[in-house]
Design a protein around this motif. Structure first.
Motif, short mmCIF file in Angstrom:
data_model
loop_
_atom_site.label_atom_id
_atom_site.label_comp_id
_atom_site.label_asym_id
_atom_site.label_seq_id
_atom_site.Cartn_x
_atom_site.Cartn_y
_atom_site.Cartn_z
N ASP A 35 0.82 -1.21 0.00
CA ASP A 35 0.00 0.00 0.00
C ASP A 35 0.86 1.26 0.00
O ASP A 35 0.54 2.24 -0.69
CB ASP A 35 -0.94 0.01 1.20
CG ASP A 35 -2.03 -1.04 1.10
OD1 ASP A 35 -2.26 -1.56 -0.02
OD2 ASP A 35 -2.65 -1.33 2.14
N LEU A 36 1.94 1.25 0.78
CA LEU A 36 2.83 2.41 0.79
C LEU A 36 3.49 2.63 -0.56
O LEU A 36 3.63 3.76 -1.03
CB LEU A 36 3.91 2.24 1.87
CG LEU A 36 3.45 2.43 3.30
CD1 LEU A 36 4.55 2.04 4.27
CD2 LEU A 36 3.01 3.86 3.53
N TYR A 37 3.89 1.54 -1.21
CA TYR A 37 4.52 1.65 -2.52
C TYR A 37 3.52 2.21 -3.55
O TYR A 37 3.86 3.09 -4.34
CB TYR A 37 5.03 0.29 -2.97
CG TYR A 37 5.72 0.32 -4.32
CD1 TYR A 37 6.94 0.97 -4.47
CD2 TYR A 37 5.16 -0.29 -5.42
CE1 TYR A 37 7.58 1.01 -5.70
CE2 TYR A 37 5.78 -0.25 -6.65
CZ TYR A 37 6.99 0.39 -6.79
OH TYR A 37 7.61 0.44 -8.00
N ARG A 38 2.29 1.72 -3.52
CA ARG A 38 1.27 2.23 -4.44
C ARG A 38 0.99 3.71 -4.18
O ARG A 38 0.78 4.48 -5.11
CB ARG A 38 -0.01 1.41 -4.33
CG ARG A 38 0.13 0.06 -4.95
CD ARG A 38 -1.15 -0.73 -4.83
NE ARG A 38 -0.97 -2.06 -5.39
CZ ARG A 38 -1.75 -3.08 -5.13
NH1 ARG A 38 -2.79 -2.94 -4.34
NH2 ARG A 38 -1.51 -4.26 -5.67
N HIS A 39 0.96 4.09 -2.93
CA HIS A 39 0.75 5.51 -2.58
C HIS A 39 1.89 6.35 -3.13
O HIS A 39 1.68 7.43 -3.68
CB HIS A 39 0.63 5.66 -1.06
CG HIS A 39 0.49 7.08 -0.63
ND1 HIS A 39 -0.70 7.77 -0.70
CD2 HIS A 39 1.39 7.96 -0.13
CE1 HIS A 39 -0.53 9.00 -0.26
NE2 HIS A 39 0.74 9.14 0.08
N LEU A 41 3.75 5.72 -5.69
CA LEU A 41 3.67 5.79 -7.14
C LEU A 41 2.57 6.72 -7.63
O LEU A 41 2.72 7.39 -8.65
CB LEU A 41 3.43 4.39 -7.74
CG LEU A 41 4.59 3.43 -7.71
CD1 LEU A 41 4.15 2.08 -8.26
CD2 LEU A 41 5.77 3.96 -8.48
N THR A 42 1.45 6.76 -6.92
CA THR A 42 0.30 7.51 -7.41
C THR A 42 0.22 8.94 -6.89
O THR A 42 -0.59 9.72 -7.40
CB THR A 42 -1.00 6.78 -7.05
OG1 THR A 42 -1.07 6.62 -5.62
CG2 THR A 42 -1.07 5.43 -7.71
N HIS A 43 1.00 9.29 -5.89
CA HIS A 43 0.96 10.65 -5.34
C HIS A 43 2.31 11.31 -5.57
O HIS A 43 3.27 11.07 -4.84
CB HIS A 43 0.65 10.63 -3.84
CG HIS A 43 -0.74 10.19 -3.55
ND1 HIS A 43 -1.11 8.87 -3.52
CD2 HIS A 43 -1.86 10.90 -3.28
CE1 HIS A 43 -2.39 8.79 -3.25
NE2 HIS A 43 -2.88 10.01 -3.10
N PRO A 44 2.40 12.16 -6.58
CA PRO A 44 3.68 12.81 -6.88
C PRO A 44 4.08 13.75 -5.74
O PRO A 44 3.25 14.21 -4.97
CB PRO A 44 3.41 13.58 -8.16
CG PRO A 44 1.94 13.76 -8.19
CD PRO A 44 1.34 12.59 -7.47
N SER A 45 5.36 14.02 -5.67
CA SER A 45 5.85 14.92 -4.63
C SER A 45 5.35 16.34 -4.89
O SER A 45 5.00 16.70 -6.01
CB SER A 45 7.37 14.90 -4.58
OG SER A 45 7.88 15.38 -5.80
N THR A 46 5.37 17.14 -3.86
CA THR A 46 4.94 18.53 -4.00
C THR A 46 6.02 19.34 -4.70
O THR A 46 7.17 18.92 -4.80
CB THR A 46 4.64 19.15 -2.63
OG1 THR A 46 5.84 19.14 -1.87
CG2 THR A 46 3.56 18.38 -1.90
N GLY A 47 5.68 20.50 -5.16
CA GLY A 47 6.63 21.35 -5.86
C GLY A 47 7.64 22.02 -4.94
O GLY A 47 8.58 22.64 -5.40
N GLU A 48 7.47 21.90 -3.65
CA GLU A 48 8.35 22.57 -2.70
C GLU A 48 9.74 21.96 -2.67
O GLU A 48 10.73 22.65 -2.58
CB GLU A 48 7.73 22.54 -1.30
CG GLU A 48 6.40 23.26 -1.24
CD GLU A 48 5.68 23.00 0.07
OE1 GLU A 48 6.23 22.30 0.93
OE2 GLU A 48 4.55 23.48 0.22
N GLN A 49 9.81 20.64 -2.72
CA GLN A 49 11.10 19.96 -2.68
C GLN A 49 11.16 18.97 -3.84
O GLN A 49 10.17 18.31 -4.15
CB GLN A 49 11.28 19.20 -1.37
CG GLN A 49 11.36 20.08 -0.16
CD GLN A 49 11.56 19.24 1.09
OE1 GLN A 49 11.40 18.03 1.08
NE2 GLN A 49 11.90 19.89 2.18
N PRO A 50 12.32 18.85 -4.45
CA PRO A 50 12.42 17.86 -5.53
C PRO A 50 12.32 16.45 -4.96
O PRO A 50 12.68 16.20 -3.82
CB PRO A 50 13.80 18.12 -6.13
CG PRO A 50 14.55 18.83 -5.07
CD PRO A 50 13.54 19.58 -4.25
N ALA A 51 11.81 15.54 -5.77
CA ALA A 51 11.69 14.15 -5.33
C ALA A 51 13.08 13.55 -5.17
O ALA A 51 14.00 13.85 -5.93
CB ALA A 51 10.89 13.35 -6.35
#
Length: 58
Positions: A35-39, A41-51
């Protein structure tokens, strides 16, 4: 106290109180990690910090 000892204590308490026994430790680990892995993958990081990226150094 490790996880097994805590589980035994919780099982004993549940039996004394007439409640259902708790699940054994580690029973839902695989589902939680999936579930954490799927989350992730499906929720991109915010624009505040690079992934964070994995290192590809040899």
């Amino acid at each position: 106290m490790d996880a097994i000892q805590q589980h035994l204590l919780d099982t004993y308490r549940a039996a004394r109180l007439g409640e259902p026994a708790p699940p054994p430790p580690g029973r839902h680990d695989r589902t939680t990690l999936r579930d954490l892995y799927r989350h992730w993958l499906t929720h991109p990081s915010t624009g505040e910090q690079p992934a964070r990226r994995l290192r590809t150094d040899p």
